[in-house]
Design a protein around this motif. Structure first.
Motif, PDB file in Angstrom:
ATOM      1  N   GLY A  31      96.261  44.645  86.467  1.00  0.00           N
ATOM      2  CA  GLY A  31      96.380  44.545  87.918  1.00  0.00           C
ATOM      3  C   GLY A  31      95.065  44.676  88.649  1.00  0.00           C
ATOM      4  O   GLY A  31      94.927  44.218  89.787  1.00  0.00           O
ATOM      5  N   SER A  78      99.776  42.178  80.881  1.00  0.00           N
ATOM      6  CA  SER A  78     100.666  42.765  81.891  1.00  0.00           C
ATOM      7  C   SER A  78     102.128  42.658  81.488  1.00  0.00           C
ATOM      8  O   SER A  78     102.998  43.233  82.142  1.00  0.00           O
ATOM      9  N   SER A  96     101.544  47.453  95.296  1.00  0.00           N
ATOM     10  CA  SER A  96     102.275  46.790  94.216  1.00  0.00           C
ATOM     11  C   SER A  96     101.824  45.332  94.108  1.00  0.00           C
ATOM     12  O   SER A  96     101.234  44.775  95.037  1.00  0.00           O
ATOM     13  N   SER A  97     102.117  44.703  92.964  1.00  0.00           N
ATOM     14  CA  SER A  97     101.723  43.316  92.765  1.00  0.00           C
ATOM     15  C   SER A  97     102.775  42.602  91.933  1.00  0.00           C
ATOM     16  O   SER A  97     103.501  43.223  91.155  1.00  0.00           O
ATOM     17  N   SER A  98     102.859  41.286  92.096  1.00  0.00           N
ATOM     18  CA  SER A  98     103.796  40.486  91.311  1.00  0.00           C
ATOM     19  C   SER A  98     103.308  39.047  91.309  1.00  0.00           C
ATOM     20  O   SER A  98     102.519  38.642  92.171  1.00  0.00           O
ATOM     21  N   THR A 108      92.505  34.810  82.456  1.00  0.00           N
ATOM     22  CA  THR A 108      93.645  35.135  83.320  1.00  0.00           C
ATOM     23  C   THR A 108      94.933  35.124  82.502  1.00  0.00           C
ATOM     24  O   THR A 108      95.792  36.005  82.658  1.00  0.00           O
ATOM     25  N   LEU A 150      93.482  40.740  87.753  1.00  0.00           N
ATOM     26  CA  LEU A 150      94.222  39.484  87.897  1.00  0.00           C
ATOM     27  C   LEU A 150      94.059  38.824  89.270  1.00  0.00           C
ATOM     28  O   LEU A 150      93.815  37.611  89.335  1.00  0.00           O
ATOM     29  N   PRO A 151      94.183  39.543  90.390  1.00  0.00           N
ATOM     30  CA  PRO A 151      94.034  38.866  91.688  1.00  0.00           C
ATOM     31  C   PRO A 151      92.681  38.168  91.835  1.00  0.00           C
ATOM     32  O   PRO A 151      92.610  37.021  92.282  1.00  0.00           O
ATOM     33  N   LEU A 186     100.187  40.460  96.468  1.00  0.00           N
ATOM     34  CA  LEU A 186      99.883  41.875  96.631  1.00  0.00           C
ATOM     35  C   LEU A 186     100.676  42.456  97.788  1.00  0.00           C
ATOM     36  O   LEU A 186     100.713  41.886  98.885  1.00  0.00           O
ATOM     37  N   ASN A 241     103.774  39.596  81.108  1.00  0.00           N
ATOM     38  CA  ASN A 241     104.397  38.390  81.651  1.00  0.00           C
ATOM     39  C   ASN A 241     104.012  37.189  80.793  1.00  0.00           C
ATOM     40  O   ASN A 241     102.986  36.541  81.015  1.00  0.00           O
ATOM     41  N   HIS A 277      96.864  50.076  80.455  1.00  0.00           N
ATOM     42  CA  HIS A 277      98.201  49.561  80.763  1.00  0.00           C
ATOM     43  C   HIS A 277      98.432  48.189  80.127  1.00  0.00           C
ATOM     44  O   HIS A 277      98.541  47.171  80.811  1.00  0.00           O
ATOM     45  N   MET A 308      98.953  35.721  92.303  1.00  0.00           N
ATOM     46  CA  MET A 308      99.283  37.141  92.332  1.00  0.00           C
ATOM     47  C   MET A 308      99.557  37.537  93.779  1.00  0.00           C
ATOM     48  O   MET A 308      98.706  37.352  94.650  1.00  0.00           O
TER      49      MET A 308
END
Length: 452
Positions: free
Chosen positions: A180, A226, A121-123, A219, A183-184, A116, A228, A412, A114
């Motif tokens: 979010g 999320s 924001s995160s991706s 995870t 997850l990190p 940050l 994905n 979410h 992940m």
């Protein structure tokens, strides 16, 4: 669906039809003819049937004439009320959404992390696995592996115990916040446990790998929440690899159940059934096989197979009754439902075109959910509202939905969002209803936020 048109050189319009468009039209006409035949045989007027399935008379008329494509939901409702034994539902198979293809997740040379941003924001970001191992090993060497081992052998809480307690906290946080938020930390903790296992003795190594596999599986679930699916599959496969390394047959088999769920949400019902059958028939502990049977029942319900669904639900109840899991190992699957089979029976009844029965069962089970389990309350609350709306109790469905919008926006969830969109479509068939008009702006806002 209208045909495409090309203008020829002499000024005439040439109609062109794709194979898919022709198939859809033929399917619509075939269903419409069979629906009309069975409706007349049952001596039901178009208006009476429209009231039973809670579709407008005009919409149903267009379906009968082949002018409007029937949905799987409408097919099941008509099948139920006309006692067609699945004949109508079989004419409208579920179609896998084209935009949600699930890619292969078998790449073992990469790791999903992940990323940050400074703005919050995160991706997800792919990295070579060797880079992660190198980075992880250096960080653990800096901490001192010997010190970690000693702390695990000391009189206080061991590292494994602390990590188990932390996992419980992560699952509780995942019930009250969006993916979010967890997850990190989940990703970092999974890598940490995996690295610690590589430099530990046999007994500690197994304990750490069991725990790492649980972290990886959760995870994967949060990645799916999320939206994905690619990351969800990767982390699920990682969980299976870790479980296999420590000879944990339960979680290794549960990976098939998770794959079945992802396939089901992607619209590939046949694949979901095959995966769930493999998991149910394996040599995993009863709990995992019971959860597989429950997922198989859900898949059969989506396919419209009532008998197979009921058989699988009975198998799930029998297997889960044999569950004797270790109390010091994190539970596999949901831990919020007091009776997972009854809850899923309610949802299966909805998928099978029995919304009134579904609402009764879901209402009883949803009332048992703990107050802090916001994600579970949102998920099954939306499904309860959807069952009431499909059964024609629009005002009550709107009342339930309004009470859920705050928590739905908070957790979410992509999977809850999918059910919320189904609910919005059902409510959209009643634009003149005062409750629907009042709810519409707030519902649209949450749908937009969930899809973002």
């Amino acid at each position: 669906m209208l045909p495409g048109r090309n203008l020829t050189r002499d000024g005439r319009w040439l109609l062109r039809w794709t194979v898919t468009e022709v198939d859809v039209l033929e399917q619509s006409h075939e269903f419409g003819r069979e629906l009309r035949r069975r409706r007349l045989a049952a001596e039901l007027s178009l208006e009476r049937l429209s009231k039973l399935v809670h579709y407008s008379k005009g919409q149903l008329s267009k379906v009968e004439r082949g002018l409007k494509r029937p949905t799987p939901e409408l097919a099941r409702l008509c099948d139920t009320h006309l006692k067609a034994g699945g004949a109508l539902a079989d004419l409208v198979p579920n179609q896998a959404p084209a935009a949600r293809g699930v890619p292969d997740s078998s790449q073992d040379g990469e790791v999903w992390l992940m990323r940050l941003g400074k703005n919050g924001s995160s991706s997800f970001q792919q990295m070579d696995r060797r880079q992660v191992i190198a980075a992880g090993a250096s960080s653990f060497l800096a901490m001192g592996v010997d010190g970690i081992r000693l702390s695990a052998e000391a009189g206080g809480m061991s590292l494994v115990d602390a990590s188990k307690a932390l996992f419980v906290q992560f699952r509780q946080l995942g019930q009250a916040a969006g993916p979010g938020a967890v997850l990190p930390s989940l990703i970092a903790q999974t890598h940490s446990l995996e690295q610690l296992a590589s430099c530990s003795g046999p007994r500690a190594r197994r304990e750490l790998l069991v725990l790492a596999s649980r972290y990886a599986e959760y995870t994967g679930w949060m990645a799916q929440e999320s939206g994905n699916d690619e990351a969800a599959l990767w982390w699920t496969d990682r969980a299976v690899a870790l479980a296999t390394a420590c000879e944990d047959k339960g979680l290794a088999t549960y990976g098939l159940v998770r794959h079945a769920l992802i396939s089901l949400f992607a619209g590939d019902v046949a694949k979901a059934i095959a995966l769930a059958e493999d998991a149910r028939d394996g040599d995993a502990p009863p709990r995992v096989r019971g959860l597989a049977a429950q997922k198989l029942a859900q898949s059969h319900a989506v396919a419209g197979d009532y008998a197979a669904c009921r058989r699988s639900l009975d198998q799930a109840r029998e297997l889960l009754a044999l569950d004797a899991r270790e109390q010091d190992v994190p539970v596999i699957g949901t831990s919020q439902l007091t009776d997972v089979v009854s809850m899923f029976t309610g949802w299966c009844l909805y998928e099978l075109g029995r919304p009134q029965q579904a609402a009764e069962t879901l209402g009883q089970e949803t009332a048992k959910l703990p107050g802090h389990a916001l994600r579970s309350r949102s998920r099954y609350g939306v499904r309860l509202a959807l069952a009431h709306a499909t059964a024609g109790d629009i005002d009550h469905a709107c009342e339930l939905t309004r009470g859920l919008l705050g928590t739905v926006g908070l957790v979410h969830s992509a999977t809850i969002g999918a059910d919320l969109r189904r609910l919005a479509r059902v409510l959209g068939r009643h634009p003149r209803n005062a409750s629907v008009r009042s709810l519409s702006p707030d519902l649209s806002a949450v749908l937009t936020a969930t899809a973002a």
